[in-house]
Design an enzyme around this catalytic site. Structure first.
Site, short mmCIF file in Angstrom:
data_model
loop_
_atom_site.label_atom_id
_atom_site.label_comp_id
_atom_site.label_asym_id
_atom_site.label_seq_id
_atom_site.Cartn_x
_atom_site.Cartn_y
_atom_site.Cartn_z
N THR A 178 0.84 -1.21 0.00
CA THR A 178 0.00 0.00 0.00
C THR A 178 0.87 1.26 0.00
O THR A 178 0.61 2.21 -0.74
CB THR A 178 -0.95 -0.01 1.21
OG1 THR A 178 -1.76 -1.19 1.15
CG2 THR A 178 -1.86 1.21 1.21
N ASP A 179 1.91 1.26 0.81
CA ASP A 179 2.87 2.38 0.80
C ASP A 179 3.53 2.51 -0.57
O ASP A 179 3.68 3.61 -1.10
CB ASP A 179 3.96 2.14 1.85
CG ASP A 179 3.65 2.81 3.18
OD1 ASP A 179 2.77 3.67 3.22
OD2 ASP A 179 4.30 2.46 4.18
N LEU A 180 3.96 1.38 -1.13
CA LEU A 180 4.68 1.42 -2.40
C LEU A 180 3.77 1.87 -3.54
O LEU A 180 4.19 2.64 -4.41
CB LEU A 180 5.29 0.05 -2.69
CG LEU A 180 6.39 -0.38 -1.71
CD1 LEU A 180 6.77 -1.84 -1.93
CD2 LEU A 180 7.61 0.51 -1.82
N GLY A 183 3.41 5.48 -3.21
CA GLY A 183 4.64 6.12 -3.68
C GLY A 183 4.67 6.22 -5.20
O GLY A 183 5.08 7.25 -5.75
#
Length: 412
Positions: A178-180, A183
């Protein structure tokens, strides 16, 4: 002479000359700005004096005294250590924003505005600025004041509900997807913002958040519910709409095989020496194979268990059917295609020595993403940035250092 000019042109990167003021920490923001740095942008990473980015403390493992987690997502950046609780520190942020093209931050909505560093504040002194905010849930709405971490956003967005064994517990993916994903959305959005400014002459505010990024990435799972009211479930390595498309246990490991059409299924049956299965009326089409999944997977699983992974890999080679082993990380970085694609970047770090990290997954014909700068130490470039970007003289810099508004890391 022609050769020289051409070679120089080949070394020009698309974001050469673009200055990015990066107030982000942890993963989504740093991953986005690192990718922008790979394309030539000058990334100025603003950190707290002393401790720096949260991930500098995330370990073990450490390379020397440096967190390997931090090293993995912070190449091609300069670090300036600024005490943002000091009015002189916030003044420096505003001055840096005025000479930057992009401002990226991942504070809880409203926090920077309280310090006079919100979009409306920065817009007044830098109307050209592409100001990108990364949050857990967005700039407005009922969850806006909640902190956003990958695991929580993965849970709320439904990703963990659809990840894991069919009859097992919800599972967090092995990396912070989810972070990636956020990003990567941020990376693309900033590029779009720069193009928009090129067209209009004006900056803009970009709202990126973990929840929206992950819900957008639910793709067909979301569409199944929105259009057919089909609630999603966990499938392990399998696929809800394609059979066979999953991992099969072999004598000594696993192989993943995907038959995306009927001809590929016939080929799979031929390789497995199961001609009668390809002729069975229950398995003639993908729709029928999905309906009769359990019986078919049992037959295929029994056959796959009879040989070692390497034997199956050799049999599938050149078949036109997508297949591959489940590699551990050592095997990944020994894989001939991974080596050929040049996915490892090596750098000399001032304290950790020689380090290696995964590089960008894209290659360009017109320029090379090469010769990366190592991730910085906290405040490694403070004096350099104050001199070169803001034109501060030695006395002014000494005063800022003396009062603790900034800090400089001396590399020994």
């Amino acid at each position: 002479m022609v050769w020289t000019v051409r070679s120089l042109a080949l070394n020009v990167k698309p974001l050469d000359g673009v200055k990015i003021l990066d107030l982000t920490r942890v993963l989504a923001g740093p991953f986005a700005t690192m990718n922008l740095g790979d394309l030539g942008a000058e990334v100025i990473k603003v950190e707290r004096p002393g401790v720096g980015d949260d991930t500098r403390a995330w370990g073990p493992p450490f390379a020397g005294t440096e967190s390997v987690y931090f090293l993995s997502v912070n190449r091609n950046k300069k670090s300036i250590a600024i005490n943002m609780k000091d009015s002189k520190g916030t003044k420096l942020i505003r001055e840096l924003a005025a000479v930057s093209d992009v401002f990226v931050e991942n504070y809880v909505p409203g926090k920077l505005a309280e310090m006079g560093l919100g979009y409306e504040d920065i817009k007044k002194i830098a109307p050209h600025i592409v100001y990108c905010s990364i949050t857990g849930y967005g700039q407005t709405g009922p969850m806006v004041q909640r902190g956003g971490y990958d695991s929580i956003a993965a849970a709320v967005s439904g990703l963990m509900h659809i990840t894991g064994h069919e009859d097992g517990e919800p599972v967090r993916p092995g990396v912070a997807m989810t972070d990636l994903a956020t990003g990567l959305y941020t990376y693309g959005a900033i590029m779009a913002g720069l193009l928009q400014r090129y067209k209009t002459g004006k900056g803009l505010h970009i709202d990126c958040n973990l929840l929206s990024s992950q819900v957008a990435c639910l793709t067909h799972v979301a569409a199944n519910y929105l259009n057919c009211k089909i609630e999603a479930k966990r499938w392990g390595t399998a696929h809800g709409s394609i059979v066979p498309y999953q991992a099969f246990k072999t004598k000594d490991g696993y192989i993943v095989v995907g038959a995306g059409n009927d001809q590929q299924f016939v080929t799979v049956c031929k390789i497995l020496n199961l001609p009668e299965v390809s002729k069975d009326s229950r398995y003639k089409t993908n729709t029928l194979r999905v309906q009769n999944r359990r019986e078919l997977i049992d037959i295929l699983s029994n056959r796959f268990s009879e040989k070692a992974t390497i034997e199956w890999l050799q049999l599938f080679e050149g078949s036109g059917v997508p297949y591959g082993p489940i590699n551990n990380i050592q095997q990944v970085f020994s894989d001939p295609q991974v080596l050929h694609n040049g996915l490892v970047m090596e750098m000399n770090h001032p304290t950790a020595g020689r380090i290696a990290v995964p590089g960008p997954g894209v290659r360009y014909s017109g320029f090379a993403v090469s010769h990366p700068k190592p991730p910085p130490l906290v405040g490694q470039h403070t004096v350099e940035i104050l001199k070169d970007m803001l034109g501060y003289d030695d006395d002014a810099i000494e005063e800022l250092l003396r009062t603790g508004a900034v800090a400089q890391h001396e590399v020994r």
